[in-house]
Design a protein around this motif. Structure first.
Motif, PDB file in Angstrom:
ATOM      1  N   ASN A 242     -60.080 -10.159 -17.651  1.00 45.66           N
ATOM      2  CA  ASN A 242     -60.108 -11.076 -16.803  1.00 45.66           C
ATOM      3  C   ASN A 242     -59.282 -10.706 -15.512  1.00 45.66           C
ATOM      4  OD1 ASN A 242     -62.547 -12.597 -17.485  1.00 45.66           O
ATOM      5  ND2 ASN A 242     -61.061 -13.830 -18.780  1.00 45.66           N
ATOM      6  N   GLU A 243     -58.505 -10.018 -15.762  1.00 48.05           N
ATOM      7  CA  GLU A 243     -57.538  -9.882 -14.476  1.00 48.05           C
ATOM      8  C   GLU A 243     -57.355  -8.279 -14.093  1.00 48.05           C
ATOM      9  OE1 GLU A 243     -53.334 -10.149 -16.854  1.00 48.05           O
ATOM     10  OE2 GLU A 243     -54.198 -12.073 -16.100  1.00 48.05           O
ATOM     11  N   ILE A 244     -58.147  -7.402 -14.472  1.00 46.98           N
ATOM     12  CA  ILE A 244     -58.203  -6.036 -14.178  1.00 46.98           C
ATOM     13  C   ILE A 244     -59.471  -5.798 -13.608  1.00 46.98           C
ATOM     14  CG2 ILE A 244     -56.704  -5.528 -16.000  1.00 46.98           C
ATOM     15  CD1 ILE A 244     -59.945  -4.267 -16.796  1.00 46.98           C
ATOM     16  N   GLY A 245     -59.391  -4.531 -12.735  1.00 42.92           N
ATOM     17  CA  GLY A 245     -60.719  -4.070 -12.194  1.00 42.92           C
ATOM     18  C   GLY A 245     -60.992  -2.771 -12.734  1.00 42.92           C
ATOM     19  N   VAL A 246     -62.113  -2.211 -12.534  1.00 42.37           N
ATOM     20  CA  VAL A 246     -62.349  -0.808 -13.198  1.00 42.37           C
ATOM     21  C   VAL A 246     -63.398  -0.037 -12.270  1.00 42.37           C
ATOM     22  CG1 VAL A 246     -64.326  -0.026 -14.719  1.00 42.37           C
ATOM     23  CG2 VAL A 246     -62.775  -1.728 -15.632  1.00 42.37           C
ATOM     24  N   ILE A 247     -62.972   1.021 -11.935  1.00 44.49           N
ATOM     25  CA  ILE A 247     -63.656   2.104 -11.256  1.00 44.49           C
ATOM     26  C   ILE A 247     -64.138   2.973 -12.203  1.00 44.49           C
ATOM     27  CG2 ILE A 247     -63.761   3.800  -9.464  1.00 44.49           C
ATOM     28  CD1 ILE A 247     -61.451   2.159  -8.021  1.00 44.49           C
ATOM     29  N   SER A 248     -65.611   3.149 -12.159  1.00 44.58           N
ATOM     30  CA  SER A 248     -66.029   4.361 -12.990  1.00 44.58           C
ATOM     31  C   SER A 248     -67.328   4.949 -12.271  1.00 44.58           C
ATOM     32  CB  SER A 248     -66.421   3.617 -14.384  1.00 44.58           C
ATOM     33  OG  SER A 248     -67.747   3.656 -14.717  1.00 44.58           O
ATOM     34  N   PHE A 249     -67.606   6.254 -13.055  1.00 49.80           N
ATOM     35  CA  PHE A 249     -68.517   6.942 -12.530  1.00 49.80           C
ATOM     36  C   PHE A 249     -69.929   6.383 -12.461  1.00 49.80           C
ATOM     37  CE2 PHE A 249     -70.586  11.476 -12.330  1.00 49.80           C
ATOM     38  CZ  PHE A 249     -71.130  11.496 -11.031  1.00 49.80           C
ATOM     39  N   SER A 250     -70.233   5.920 -13.928  1.00 48.91           N
ATOM     40  CA  SER A 250     -71.570   5.813 -13.930  1.00 48.91           C
ATOM     41  C   SER A 250     -71.919   4.613 -14.895  1.00 48.91           C
ATOM     42  CB  SER A 250     -72.450   6.729 -14.439  1.00 48.91           C
ATOM     43  OG  SER A 250     -72.240   7.491 -15.641  1.00 48.91           O
ATOM     44  N   GLU A 251     -70.768   4.253 -15.722  1.00 48.20           N
ATOM     45  CA  GLU A 251     -70.903   3.349 -16.750  1.00 48.20           C
ATOM     46  C   GLU A 251     -70.060   2.070 -16.837  1.00 48.20           C
ATOM     47  OE1 GLU A 251     -71.277   5.239 -20.838  1.00 48.20           O
ATOM     48  OE2 GLU A 251     -71.886   6.797 -19.448  1.00 48.20           O
TER      49      GLU A 251
END
Ligand code: TXA
Ligand code: MG
Length: 315
Positions: A242-251
């Motif tokens: 709940n307190e993190i972000g995610v940067i991903s290519f496609s998934e």
């Protein structure tokens, strides 16, 4: 103030004032490159150290030679192949270029942007426009007018709106040493495409020890929220979702709230990923997260430049 009045932008630049300009790579903070006071104002507004030189922008490849001593054949081939476009050439400068532009270095960085609005703007001016990316020094480059407004709006008289940047990564900076092309910053033209011009091209983009060298400081493009590169999102403890972000290519990462995720390109298209990268980093940075986790992209095509930015942004 954001607007789309090219005439107003031309007038302001002629008066020696600053205008944020759209380019296909990122928005620039523009000023008359031949006017020392305007150039000094760029450094002041960006809070940029004077040792970090500026790129000048001209409307046509033909205009380059007015500011240089020579134009080596290999770099001319790069110009013929990729200008106007997301590439910047380092060339020996002549004495028309103020020292402040190049931080005293013997070479000047010159670019011919392809964005139609800025080409039109430049064609109406009798001087080149110096423009670093229009962000406070060290932060993420802006890829739409609103990004500039958010951070520099109070300090810049006019922001010329040219929509979202179609490339979304800064230009590739290329020069020549010992008869071979050298890439000093990976960017909107993939190194592989330059290799078609010189198969022995050298890539030299790290300059931790010498920040005045082209290719920049290691820590750059950094959001305020710490970013960390990880191999697998499964390594993130679920309690943290709940307190993190995610940067991903496609998934997507199932379990992490959707708005805390930035999927760069569901169809794994490098161009689309580049367009979305800085916008996504800024959006996540505005969410007050504890950490943004990132997966690197495959090291090919624009993935190479995207990974370069992600590594520089990460702690
Ligand atoms: O795509 C771009 O290149 C954007 C748009 C606005 O044109 N501009 C841009 O400028 O990214 P800036 O100032 O954020 O980054 C330019 C980089 C700097 O890191 C600087 O060190 C390098 O280019 N540079 C500029 N002039 C140089 C010179 N004479 N010698 C070596 N490096 C130079
Ligand atoms: Mg910059």
């Amino acid at each position: 103030m954001i607007g789309s009045d090219i005439h107003r932008a031309v007038e302001l630049l002629r008066e020696g004032q600053l205008v944020a300009i759209p380019t296909e790579t990122v928005y620039g903070l523009g000023g008359n490159a031949l006017d020392q006071i305007a150039v000094a104002e760029i450094f002041r507004v960006k809070e940029r150290p004077f040792f970090d030189p500026l790129i000048i922008h001209v409307s046509d490849v033909q205009d380059i030679s007015a500011f240089t001593l020579d134009f080596p054949d290999l770099l001319r081939q790069v110009a013929d192949a990729f200008m106007p476009g997301p590439v910047t050439l380092l060339l020996d400068r002549n004495d028309k270029i103020p020292d402040l532009i190049t931080s005293g270095l013997p070479q000047v960085a010159i670019r011919v942007p392809s964005h139609p609005i800025t080409r039109e703007l430049l064609s109406q001016l009798s001087f080149p426009v110096a423009a670093p990316s229009a962000n406070p020094f060290g932060y993420i480059s802006p890829t739409c007018a609103q990004h500039v407004e958010d951070q520099l709006g109070a300090k810049v008289p006019y922001i010329l709106d040219g929509g979202d940047c179609s490339v979304g990564l800064e230009s590739t900076i290329v020069g020549i040493e010992k008869g071979h092309l050298v890439v000093y910053r990976k960017g909107g033209i993939a190194v592989e495409r330059l290799r078609e011009i010189d198969k022995d091209i050298v890539v030299r983009t790290h300059s931790d020890s010498n920040p005045s060298a082209p290719g920049m400081l290691k820590s750059h493009y950094a959001p305020s929220c710490p970013m960390r590169i990880i191999d697998q999102f499964s390594l993130i403890p679920e309690d943290d979702y709940n307190e993190i972000g995610v940067i991903s290519f496609s998934e997507a990462v199932s379990g992490v709230p959707e708005h805390q995720q930035c999927i760069l390109s569901p169809s794994r298209d490098f161009n689309e990923a580049a367009r979305n990268l800085f916008k996504g980093m800024r959006r996540l940075d505005g969410l007050d997260l504890r950490m943004i986790y990132v997966n690197l992209l495959p090291e090919e095509d624009l993935g190479i430049a995207i990974n370069d930015r992600l590594r520089r942004a990460a702690v």
